[in-house]
Motif scaffolding. Structure first.
Motif, PDB file in Angstrom:
ATOM      1  N   ARG A 145      -5.813  -7.970  10.907  1.00 17.51           N
ATOM      2  CA  ARG A 145      -5.511  -7.015  11.961  1.00 17.51           C
ATOM      3  C   ARG A 145      -5.197  -5.644  11.384  1.00 17.51           C
ATOM      4  N   MET A 146      -5.651  -4.611  12.059  1.00 16.97           N
ATOM      5  CA  MET A 146      -5.247  -3.251  11.749  1.00 16.97           C
ATOM      6  C   MET A 146      -4.288  -2.823  12.857  1.00 16.97           C
ATOM      7  N   GLY A 147      -3.014  -2.747  12.529  1.00 17.16           N
ATOM      8  CA  GLY A 147      -2.030  -2.466  13.565  1.00 17.16           C
ATOM      9  C   GLY A 147      -0.696  -2.040  12.992  1.00 17.16           C
ATOM     10  N   THR A 155       3.291 -15.405  11.277  1.00 18.18           N
ATOM     11  CA  THR A 155       3.591 -14.832   9.969  1.00 18.18           C
ATOM     12  C   THR A 155       2.591 -13.723   9.687  1.00 18.18           C
ATOM     13  N   GLU A 156       3.081 -12.584   9.241  1.00 11.88           N
ATOM     14  CA  GLU A 156       2.205 -11.457   8.935  1.00 11.88           C
ATOM     15  C   GLU A 156       2.435 -11.008   7.496  1.00 11.88           C
ATOM     16  N   LYS A 157       1.355 -10.631   6.824  1.00  9.44           N
ATOM     17  CA  LYS A 157       1.428 -10.138   5.457  1.00  9.44           C
ATOM     18  C   LYS A 157       0.707  -8.802   5.400  1.00  9.44           C
ATOM     19  N   LYS A 158       1.464  -7.751   5.144  1.00 10.05           N
ATOM     20  CA  LYS A 158       0.830  -6.430   5.030  1.00 10.05           C
ATOM     21  C   LYS A 158       0.065  -6.373   3.709  1.00 10.05           C
ATOM     22  N   LEU A 268      -3.225  -2.695   7.422  1.00  9.84           N
ATOM     23  CA  LEU A 268      -3.984  -3.942   7.472  1.00  9.84           C
ATOM     24  C   LEU A 268      -3.050  -5.122   7.211  1.00  9.84           C
ATOM     25  N   TYR A 269      -3.150  -6.132   8.057  1.00  4.51           N
ATOM     26  CA  TYR A 269      -2.311  -7.317   7.954  1.00  4.51           C
ATOM     27  C   TYR A 269      -3.163  -8.570   7.970  1.00  4.51           C
ATOM     28  N   LEU A 270      -2.708  -9.576   7.226  1.00  3.67           N
ATOM     29  CA  LEU A 270      -3.157 -10.938   7.437  1.00  3.67           C
ATOM     30  C   LEU A 270      -2.169 -11.600   8.379  1.00  3.67           C
ATOM     31  N   VAL A 271      -2.672 -12.274   9.400  1.00  5.24           N
ATOM     32  CA  VAL A 271      -1.816 -12.851  10.432  1.00  5.24           C
ATOM     33  C   VAL A 271      -2.256 -14.279  10.730  1.00  5.24           C
ATOM     34  N   ALA A 272      -1.288 -15.193  10.804  1.00  9.77           N
ATOM     35  CA  ALA A 272      -1.581 -16.582  11.152  1.00  9.77           C
ATOM     36  C   ALA A 272      -0.268 -17.313  11.373  1.00  9.77           C
ATOM     37  N   PRO A 273      -0.293 -18.475  12.005  1.00 10.13           N
ATOM     38  CA  PRO A 273       0.899 -19.323  12.014  1.00 10.13           C
ATOM     39  C   PRO A 273       1.303 -19.643  10.583  1.00 10.13           C
ATOM     40  N   LEU A 293      -9.619  -5.702  -1.941  1.00  3.48           N
ATOM     41  CA  LEU A 293      -9.384  -4.645  -0.968  1.00  3.48           C
ATOM     42  C   LEU A 293      -8.725  -3.436  -1.627  1.00  3.48           C
ATOM     43  N   ARG A 294      -7.647  -3.692  -2.344  1.00  2.00           N
ATOM     44  CA  ARG A 294      -6.897  -2.590  -2.952  1.00  2.00           C
ATOM     45  C   ARG A 294      -7.712  -1.863  -4.015  1.00  2.00           C
ATOM     46  N   LYS A 295      -8.487  -2.619  -4.769  1.00  2.00           N
ATOM     47  CA  LYS A 295      -9.328  -1.978  -5.792  1.00  2.00           C
ATOM     48  C   LYS A 295     -10.400  -1.106  -5.161  1.00  2.00           C
TER      49      LYS A 295
END
Length: 304
Positions: A145-147, A155-158, A268-273, A293-295
């Motif tokens: 997600r972009m938010g 659970t979200e991981k930026k 940008l986030y990774l999102v999932a239960p 992504l970062r590279k």
């Protein structure tokens, strides 16, 4: 249900019946041998049936024990399967990812083959969507997600803090000083109507003493994909997340304007239960995605 013996005693019977050895059963269950004997005795009393014959040298199932064991095996397999559907990974060979159209098309799809070469046993299925996914009502394993974050009950991981930049095509800039706001703002304007980007644009106009009301957009939408396509095809200048136009900038299809870059309200986030982040396929994808992504964005500041 009221006629069932305690589940714990049934579990102890299953392990003891399969191993035919109370000591081995105790080791598997991480309890004492006396605890195994006690649970078997409670089960026998509950069923009013002898399930094991015990001698000094061995432990053998009785006829009734042998009849009961396959039912317990099937029953606990069904229980385990049900629990796995809720908390485990029911489809370890298929990774279903939901992500916004723009990130999917402009960044993920061109690189996805690299992940698939590393892990050919995993089939990746993409579900581009601007809508937030209801994980309980879908078969999605992971969302990108972009938010702004704050995804309730998930659970979200930026994974990347993005920047907003102004861009336009080199052809559109012919004869224009790309670092002069007065000249740039004479060009057609492509407007991203996302609230955070609108607020940032208005703040920039205020800082350079430009009347925002004087601008009339030639295109308006909150979908970055058609906005970026319009900018690439010389239709106007655009304020956009840098991650979405990185490849266009490297290829020379777009140019950064106004020597401007500011932290985007959208990351940008990774999102999932929570439990799905422990699934092997999700962990493998995360371990590949984040450094990649970062590279891919690390050298973007060097492009002017």
């Amino acid at each position: 249900m009221k006629y069932l013996p305690p589940l714990k005693s049934l579990q102890f019977f299953l392990v003891a019946g399969q191993s035919k050895n109370f000591k081995q059963a105790a080791e598997q269950l991480n309890v004492t041998q006396a605890a195994v004997s006690q649970q078997i005795r409670l089960l026998e009393e509950n069923l009013q049936a002898k399930l094991f014959e015990r001698t000094n040298k061995q432990t053998m199932l009785t006829e009734k024990g042998r009849k009961l064991l396959p039912f317990m095996q099937r029953g606990f397999e069904e229980l385990s399967g049900g629990i796995q559907v809720v908390t485990g990974d029911p489809n370890p060979q298929i990774l279903r990812i939901s992500t916004v159209h723009s990130f999917c098309s402009l960044w993920l799809v061109p690189r996805l083959q690299e992940f698939q070469k590393l892990h050919p046993e995993i089939m990746v299925q993409l579900a581009p969507s601007s809508a937030l996914i209801d994980f309980q009502q879908s078969n999605i394993d992971l969302a990108i997600r972009m938010g702004r974050g704050g995804y309730a009950d998930l659970t979200e991981k930026k994974i990347y803090d993005d920047n907003l930049i102004f861009v336009a095509s080199p052809k559109l800039l012919d004869g224009i000083d790309k670092d002069d706001p007065e000249q740039v703002f004479q060009l057609p304007w492509i407007e991203d109507t996302s609230i955070g980007i609108q607020e940032t644009f208005q703040e920039y106009c205020k800082n350079i003493n430009f009347n925002y009301e004087n601008l009339v957009p030639v295109i308006q939408t909150n979908d970055a994909l058609p906005l970026i396509d319009s900018a690439v095809h010389d239709r106007g200048f655009l304020l956009v997340n840098s991650s979405l136009v990185a490849e266009h900038i490297r290829a020379g299809r777009l140019v950064k304007l106004l020597n401007y870059s500011i932290k985007s309200p959208y990351s940008l986030y990774l999102v999932a239960p929570e439990q799905q982040f422990s699934w092997r396929k999700v962990k493998l994808f995360e371990d590949w995605l984040v450094p990649k992504l970062r590279k891919s964005f690390s050298d973007l500041d060097s492009y002017q």
